[in-house]
Design an enzyme around this catalytic site. Sequence first.
Site, PDB file in Angstrom:
ATOM      1  CG  HIS A 130      -0.342  -2.703  -1.082  1.00  0.00           C
ATOM      2  ND1 HIS A 130      -0.924  -3.585  -1.975  1.00  0.00           N
ATOM      3  CD2 HIS A 130       0.639  -3.407  -0.456  1.00  0.00           C
ATOM      4  CE1 HIS A 130      -0.316  -4.763  -1.886  1.00  0.00           C
ATOM      5  NE2 HIS A 130       0.641  -4.683  -0.989  1.00  0.00           N
ATOM      6  CG  ASP A 207      -5.136  -0.597   2.687  1.00  0.00           C
ATOM      7  OD1 ASP A 207      -5.121  -1.361   3.665  1.00  0.00           O
ATOM      8  OD2 ASP A 207      -4.339  -0.706   1.738  1.00  0.00           O
ATOM      9  CD  GLN A 210       1.546  -2.693   6.637  1.00  0.00           C
ATOM     10  OE1 GLN A 210       2.229  -2.726   7.655  1.00  0.00           O
ATOM     11  NE2 GLN A 210       1.485  -3.707   5.797  1.00  0.00           N
ATOM     12  CE  LYS A 233      -0.397  -7.007   5.536  1.00  0.00           C
ATOM     13  NZ  LYS A 233       0.912  -6.950   4.862  1.00  0.00           N
ATOM     14  CB  CYS A 371       2.812  -4.218  -3.301  1.00  0.00           C
ATOM     15  SG  CYS A 371       3.062  -5.964  -3.671  1.00  0.00           S
TER      16      CYS A 371
END
Length: 413
Positions: A130, A207, A210, A233, A371
Site C-alpha cells: 500500500h 503492515d 488487512q 479494519k 492505493c
Amino acid sequence: MMTTTSTIPFDIERIRADFPILDQEINGRKLVYFDNAATTQKPIPVIEALMNYYRGYNANIHRGIHTLAEKATADFEASRRAVRDFLNAPSAEEIIFTSGTTMSINLVAQTYGRHFLKEGDEIIISGLEHHSNIVPWQMLAGEKGLTIRAIPVLENGELDLYTFEGMLSERTKIVAVNHASNSLGTVNPVKEIIAKAHAAGAVVLIDGAQASSHLDIDVQDLDADFYALSAHKIYGPTGLGVLYGKRALLEAMPPYMGGGEMIKEVTFEKTTYNDLPYKFEAGTPNIADVVALKAAIDYITKIGKPNIAAYEHQLLQYATEQIGQMDGIRLIGQAKEKISVLSFVLEGVHHQDIGIILDQQGIAVRTGHHCTQPVMDRFCILGTTRASFAMYNTMEEIDKLVAGLQRVKKLMA
C-alpha cells in the site's frame, strides 16, 4: 444459481443483525456491502461503547483524580490490554495507540529510521505494498540518502522470495512488508520473511492492516519487530491504529511528537521523557475510539477468528468460482494463500463504470488502484474492481454480485 450452504458453526443471520447499517436500501435495493478491505462495518456493541463513553464518563485520562477520569483511564488501559492479547504481545507497554496504520508506519520511519539509518543503507519493501508502506520510506530515503528496493511480484500475485533472499545484505537495515495485500488478497509468508531478514541483521515492520481481521496474529511467534494495524479494519472505529514494537527498540527510539503525556518532567533547560507506552502518545488521545476498540476485539473473540476465517474462505472460494468462470473476466492475483479479497477486470469495461452500475443495484465494491499503483503497473492495468468479504456477507449476496456483473456486460456491450 445454486448457493452453497455454510457449515461454519455460527449464525450468519444473527451476526448480520448486529450490524444495523446492513439493514437498509441503496437505490431501492437491499445493501450488499463488499468494500470491507477499505473499512468494515461496526457492530452494535462498538456503537454502544462509543455512546456510553460520551454519555456517561467523557473525561480526559491519566492525570485526573475524579471519578469520570478514573473510569475513562481504566477503560482506555483495558483496551490496551485487549490489544496485547489480540496480538499476543509480551506486554501492554509495547502497544502504542496511533491514528492508524499509516501513522504507525510513519512513526517507525521518522523515529527508528531517522535515528538509526545512515547514508548508503537499504530498505526493502515489496511490490505488493500500500502507498502508506512506500511513501514514508521514500521520504526518509530522500532525507538520508538511503536506497529502497522492492521484492518482485510473481504472475499469481505472490512475492518472489528467491529474489528477496538475494536482495538481503549487510546494507539492509529495514524490511517493511504487508502481511496481506489489500488489492490482491495475497497472504505473505511473513514469518519466513522475518527470519531471513533477521539473519541479515535487519529490523522488520509488518503492515497488518488487512491481515488483522482475517488471520490469527501472534507477534511473538512471528518474531516481528514492529506490527501495525488499524481499528476500522477490525470492526472498530475510524481514526485509530496500533503499533506494536519490541520493548528494546521502542526504548531506544526518540519520541515521535512532543507535548503533554509523553513527558516526566519539563523545564526550560531540559525535558525528561515518559516511560512506554506514553512516550509515543503525546497529547489527548482518541479516548472514545480506544474504549470502543475493546468492544470490537471482544466481538471478534466471541465469534472466534478460526470460525470467521473458515467462513470467509468459503465466501472467497464461491465468489472465485462464480466470477472466474464468467466470459471476459480476468482475475488479478491468484495466490495459494489469500484473505477474502477478489480483484478482477472486465474486458472492454472501465472499472469505474462497473462500480457505478453495481452501486445502482445496491452493491458496494471498490474500484481503482486501491492505493497500490505499483501493483497495477505490475499487471499492466489502470485498476481493478475489488470485492472484499467479511463475516456478515453471504453466498446470496455473491449471487447478486454475479447478476450485477451480467447486467454490466449487457449494458456495456
